[in-house]
Design a protein around this motif. Structure first.
Motif, PDB file in Angstrom:
ATOM      1  N   TRP A  39       0.818  -1.207   0.000  1.00  0.00           N
ATOM      2  CA  TRP A  39       0.000   0.000   0.000  1.00  0.00           C
ATOM      3  C   TRP A  39       0.856   1.263   0.000  1.00  0.00           C
ATOM      4  CZ3 TRP A  39      -4.528   2.164  -0.819  1.00  0.00           C
ATOM      5  CH2 TRP A  39      -4.806   3.404  -0.253  1.00  0.00           C
ATOM      6  N   LYS A  40       1.863   1.294   0.849  1.00  0.00           N
ATOM      7  CA  LYS A  40       2.693   2.485   0.995  1.00  0.00           C
ATOM      8  C   LYS A  40       3.571   2.723  -0.225  1.00  0.00           C
ATOM      9  CE  LYS A  40       6.346   4.452   3.905  1.00  0.00           C
ATOM     10  NZ  LYS A  40       7.225   4.207   5.095  1.00  0.00           N
ATOM     11  N   GLU A  41       4.163   1.650  -0.780  1.00  0.00           N
ATOM     12  CA  GLU A  41       5.142   1.799  -1.845  1.00  0.00           C
ATOM     13  C   GLU A  41       4.529   1.777  -3.251  1.00  0.00           C
ATOM     14  OE1 GLU A  41       8.364   2.410  -1.509  1.00  0.00           O
ATOM     15  OE2 GLU A  41       8.159   2.480   0.681  1.00  0.00           O
ATOM     16  N   THR A  42       3.359   1.145  -3.397  1.00  0.00           N
ATOM     17  CA  THR A  42       2.813   0.950  -4.743  1.00  0.00           C
ATOM     18  C   THR A  42       1.419   1.535  -4.908  1.00  0.00           C
ATOM     19  OG1 THR A  42       4.116  -1.078  -5.036  1.00  0.00           O
ATOM     20  CG2 THR A  42       2.234  -0.773  -6.485  1.00  0.00           C
ATOM     21  N   LEU A  43       0.454   1.059  -4.104  1.00  0.00           N
ATOM     22  CA  LEU A  43      -0.943   1.406  -4.350  1.00  0.00           C
ATOM     23  C   LEU A  43      -1.233   2.893  -4.140  1.00  0.00           C
ATOM     24  CD1 LEU A  43      -2.689  -1.678  -2.695  1.00  0.00           C
ATOM     25  CD2 LEU A  43      -2.435  -1.198  -5.137  1.00  0.00           C
ATOM     26  N   ARG A  44      -0.848   3.440  -3.003  1.00  0.00           N
ATOM     27  CA  ARG A  44      -1.177   4.839  -2.706  1.00  0.00           C
ATOM     28  C   ARG A  44      -0.516   5.813  -3.678  1.00  0.00           C
ATOM     29  NH1 ARG A  44       0.282   6.671   3.183  1.00  0.00           N
ATOM     30  NH2 ARG A  44       2.377   6.703   2.254  1.00  0.00           N
ATOM     31  N   PRO A  45       0.811   5.761  -3.851  1.00  0.00           N
ATOM     32  CA  PRO A  45       1.409   6.701  -4.818  1.00  0.00           C
ATOM     33  C   PRO A  45       1.067   6.369  -6.270  1.00  0.00           C
ATOM     34  CG  PRO A  45       3.070   5.177  -3.987  1.00  0.00           C
ATOM     35  CD  PRO A  45       1.837   4.925  -3.177  1.00  0.00           C
ATOM     36  N   GLY A  46       0.793   5.085  -6.554  1.00  0.00           N
ATOM     37  CA  GLY A  46       0.514   4.699  -7.932  1.00  0.00           C
ATOM     38  C   GLY A  46      -0.860   5.123  -8.423  1.00  0.00           C
ATOM     39  N   LEU A  47      -1.845   5.148  -7.527  1.00  0.00           N
ATOM     40  CA  LEU A  47      -3.220   5.450  -7.931  1.00  0.00           C
ATOM     41  C   LEU A  47      -3.626   6.908  -7.721  1.00  0.00           C
ATOM     42  CD1 LEU A  47      -5.041   2.248  -6.580  1.00  0.00           C
ATOM     43  CD2 LEU A  47      -4.595   2.850  -8.969  1.00  0.00           C
ATOM     44  N   THR A  48      -2.885   7.649  -6.902  1.00  0.00           N
ATOM     45  CA  THR A  48      -3.260   9.038  -6.613  1.00  0.00           C
ATOM     46  C   THR A  48      -3.337   9.912  -7.864  1.00  0.00           C
ATOM     47  OG1 THR A  48      -2.348   8.901  -4.367  1.00  0.00           O
ATOM     48  CG2 THR A  48      -2.628  11.104  -5.308  1.00  0.00           C
ATOM     49  N   PRO A  49      -2.361   9.869  -8.777  1.00  0.00           N
ATOM     50  CA  PRO A  49      -2.486  10.709  -9.981  1.00  0.00           C
ATOM     51  C   PRO A  49      -3.715  10.372 -10.815  1.00  0.00           C
ATOM     52  CG  PRO A  49      -0.234   9.918  -9.735  1.00  0.00           C
ATOM     53  CD  PRO A  49      -1.064   9.160  -8.741  1.00  0.00           C
ATOM     54  N   ALA A  50      -4.093   9.083 -10.863  1.00  0.00           N
ATOM     55  CA  ALA A  50      -5.267   8.682 -11.638  1.00  0.00           C
ATOM     56  C   ALA A  50      -6.541   9.218 -11.003  1.00  0.00           C
ATOM     57  CB  ALA A  50      -5.330   7.163 -11.748  1.00  0.00           C
ATOM     58  N   LEU A  51      -6.614   9.217  -9.679  1.00  0.00           N
ATOM     59  CA  LEU A  51      -7.807   9.730  -9.004  1.00  0.00           C
ATOM     60  C   LEU A  51      -7.963  11.231  -9.225  1.00  0.00           C
ATOM     61  CD1 LEU A  51      -7.554   7.737  -5.639  1.00  0.00           C
ATOM     62  CD2 LEU A  51      -9.151   7.342  -7.525  1.00  0.00           C
ATOM     63  N   VAL A  52      -6.866  11.966  -9.078  1.00  0.00           N
ATOM     64  CA  VAL A  52      -6.927  13.424  -9.259  1.00  0.00           C
ATOM     65  C   VAL A  52      -7.125  13.771 -10.734  1.00  0.00           C
ATOM     66  CG1 VAL A  52      -5.691  15.596  -8.940  1.00  0.00           C
ATOM     67  CG2 VAL A  52      -5.498  13.791  -7.221  1.00  0.00           C
ATOM     68  N   GLY A  53      -6.325  13.142 -11.601  1.00  0.00           N
ATOM     69  CA  GLY A  53      -6.471  13.403 -13.034  1.00  0.00           C
ATOM     70  C   GLY A  53      -7.826  12.970 -13.556  1.00  0.00           C
ATOM     71  N   GLY A  54      -8.334  11.829 -13.057  1.00  0.00           N
ATOM     72  CA  GLY A  54      -9.653  11.362 -13.481  1.00  0.00           C
ATOM     73  C   GLY A  54     -10.748  12.343 -13.115  1.00  0.00           C
ATOM     74  N   GLY A  55     -10.610  12.971 -11.933  1.00  0.00           N
ATOM     75  CA  GLY A  55     -11.580  14.001 -11.553  1.00  0.00           C
ATOM     76  C   GLY A  55     -11.557  15.177 -12.520  1.00  0.00           C
ATOM     77  N   ALA A  56     -10.357  15.565 -12.943  1.00  0.00           N
ATOM     78  CA  ALA A  56     -10.247  16.682 -13.893  1.00  0.00           C
ATOM     79  C   ALA A  56     -10.839  16.301 -15.248  1.00  0.00           C
ATOM     80  CB  ALA A  56      -8.774  17.074 -14.050  1.00  0.00           C
ATOM     81  N   TRP A  57     -10.515  15.105 -15.736  1.00  0.00           N
ATOM     82  CA  TRP A  57     -11.063  14.670 -17.031  1.00  0.00           C
ATOM     83  C   TRP A  57     -12.597  14.556 -16.959  1.00  0.00           C
ATOM     84  CZ3 TRP A  57      -6.333  11.242 -16.703  1.00  0.00           C
ATOM     85  CH2 TRP A  57      -5.345  11.676 -17.591  1.00  0.00           C
TER      86      TRP A  57
END
Length: 505
Positions: free
Chosen positions: A430-448
């Motif tokens: 979670w700390k090394e992969t999931l949280r940093p890996g998915l955060t840009p998609a969540l924020v960018g997805g909101g913008a799109w």
């Protein structure tokens, strides 16, 4: 290593561009019944590697391992031990493939007017694949020397030749789907010859000597290949079984809709696989030298990078799938947009373990991975048949079945398997992969999503501007909040190396 990955990505993008042009050109000029023959035949041919992976998948692993252990003298023994059984299987495959091509109308659903072209397409692919597998042991030199940039340049040359030849055949001869196979076979054979010759120069120990045949080595290679073959079977069934199911129980439009959506998924997946390919020799060397902590860090970092790359493409594709398909092919293929959305939903769950197959190969523990993959895919096919035969959901139903299995198996088993192989826990994942890996998609997805809701898309330009605006939000989030110090150092080193190479040229 990162430069190698970037060159792999560029080579794949060129291939994707050729495929997108081919789909649009043919689907606006030929019937869906004629076009559907191509994905059906290629769906059959993807099972061809199973005839050979039993013999070949261990070759690269054990040759790289030999060099990592400073034992290059064992390389001719490995090649000489696998080539005789591989040659026998190649001959058997040619015979069986020829019979299949001649009797294709009794096995697949082929329109009568497409019977002869279908036979030729199958025969050409069978011959091409037989030669590719027979010479595979002699092409390992690029992996041993980690010359992936050079290998990718040869791949780019192959793709340019294929796209150029396809363009000439379609525009100057006729708009027929058979030319896709002809161009592919010609380009693949030219690429095979170039790769084999260059690989032998890079690694002269890749040679066959009849007196060096070792039965115990042959058994070891085939034992390793058994479980990797099972893994390949599960990968093949995951996306290609659906085409065969739809060929038997759906319509030509279902086949085409699924093929368009699945091709976008497979190309993005292949892009990630190509980008990670240069890591395989390094992972094998890490295990051979007992660098387990470094192996774990690499696995988690690979999952993080896999999410960043995949979600940068998958997120806008999922959000704008309807608009993309409408602009690309028109309203007739609108179900392809839903297929595309469903496939994109799998990436947040599959990319965190993007290096799991390579870690399993490095540690020679492929059984736990590939047996579970085959079982999960088997259940996916059962769900697929139910959705198709009982509820008649067509292309959307077969895709939904694959999504259910992919997400369920990753969360329930494969995430834990990676943690077990690298001696780690879910909290680290979670700390090394999931949280940093998915955060840009969540924020960018909101913008799109906000852009889509407030502004209509009626042209390729407006789609590009939407994608660019959301992409800027994605990148700002990625570089500003999700990269750690190690990631920034790697990015800086890659940039410096690229600038250095460009300045030299």
């Amino acid at each position: 290593m990162a430069v190698n990955a970037i060159s792999s990505i560029l080579a794949r993008l060129l291939n994707v561009g050729g495929l997108l042009w081919m789909f649009q050109y043919l689907l606006t000029r030929i019937s869906t019944q004629e076009f559907a023959v191509y994905p059906v035949i290629t769906a059959v041919m993807v099972f061809a590697p199973l005839f050979f992976s039993f013999f070949t998948t261990g070759v690269s692993r054990y040759i790289v391992d030999s060099y990592a252990r400073n034992d290059p003298n064992s390389v001719p023994i490995i090649v000489s031990s696998i080539l005789p059984p591989l040659g026998l299987v190649s001959a058997m495959f040619l015979i069986a493939g020829g019979i299949f091509a001649w009797q294709i109308e009794h096995i697949l659903t082929i329109p009568p007017e497409m019977l002869e072209p279908a036979r030729w397409m199958m025969a050409l692919l069978v011959c091409s694949f037989s030669f590719q597998m027979l010479l595979l042991p002699f092409g390992v030199g690029f992996h041993v020397r980690q010359r992936y940039v050079e290998l990718n340049l040869l791949g780019v040359a192959r793709d340019i030749l294929r796209v150029g030849l396809l363009f000439l055949l379609l525009t100057e001869v006729s708009a027929a789907v058979i030319w896709v196979v002809v161009a592919t076979v010609v380009a693949d054979m030219a690429h095979l010859i170039a790769v084999t010759l260059r690989s032998r120069v890079l690694t002269p120990t890749l040679r066959f000597r009849s007196g060096l045949y070792d039965r115990s080595m042959s058994r070891r290679l085939m034992s390793f290949g058994l479980w990797t073959t099972i893994g390949q079977l599960s990968n093949i069934l995951f996306t290609n079984a659906a085409t065969l199911v739809l060929n038997g129980y759906g319509t030509a439009l279902d086949v085409t809709n699924y093929h368009v959506g699945a091709t976008c998924f497979r190309q993005l997946q292949s892009l990630i696989i190509l980008a990670r390919l240069p890591l395989q020799p390094a992972l094998v060397a890490m295990h051979a030298q007992d660098q387990n902590e470094r192996l774990a860090r690499t696995a988690f970092r690979g999952g993080r990078y896999g999410l960043w790359v995949a979600m940068a493409i998958a997120t806008p594709l999922a959000i704008y799938s309807s608009e993309f398909i409408h602009l690309y092919l028109g309203d007739k293929f609108e179900d392809a947009g839903d297929v595309l959305i469903l496939f994109m939903l799998t990436f947040p769950f599959t990319q965190p373990t993007v290096l799991l197959p390579m870690v399993a190969i490095a540690k020679a523990r492929v059984r736990a991975l590939n047996l579970a993959a085959l079982i999960s895919t088997f259940f996916g096919v059962l769900i697929m048949l139910a959705f198709t035969l009982i509820w008649e959901l067509g292309s959307i139903g077969v895709t939904l079945s694959l999504v259910i299995v992919a997400i369920g198996s990753q969360v329930a088993y494969f995430w834990n398997l990676q943690n077990d192989l690298v001696d780690s826990t879910f909290s680290v994942l979670w700390k090394e992969t999931l949280r940093p890996g998915l955060t840009p998609a969540l924020v960018g997805g909101g913008a799109w999503g906000l852009l889509q809701y407030n502004f209509a898309i009626d042209s390729w330009l407006s789609l590009f501007l939407h994608s660019l605006a959301g992409g800027c939000v994605y990148l700002v989030t990625l570089f500003g909040f999700c990269m750690n110090a190690s990631d920034k150092e790697i990015l800086s080193a890659v940039g410096a190396k690229i600038r250095s190479r460009l300045s030299k040229r």
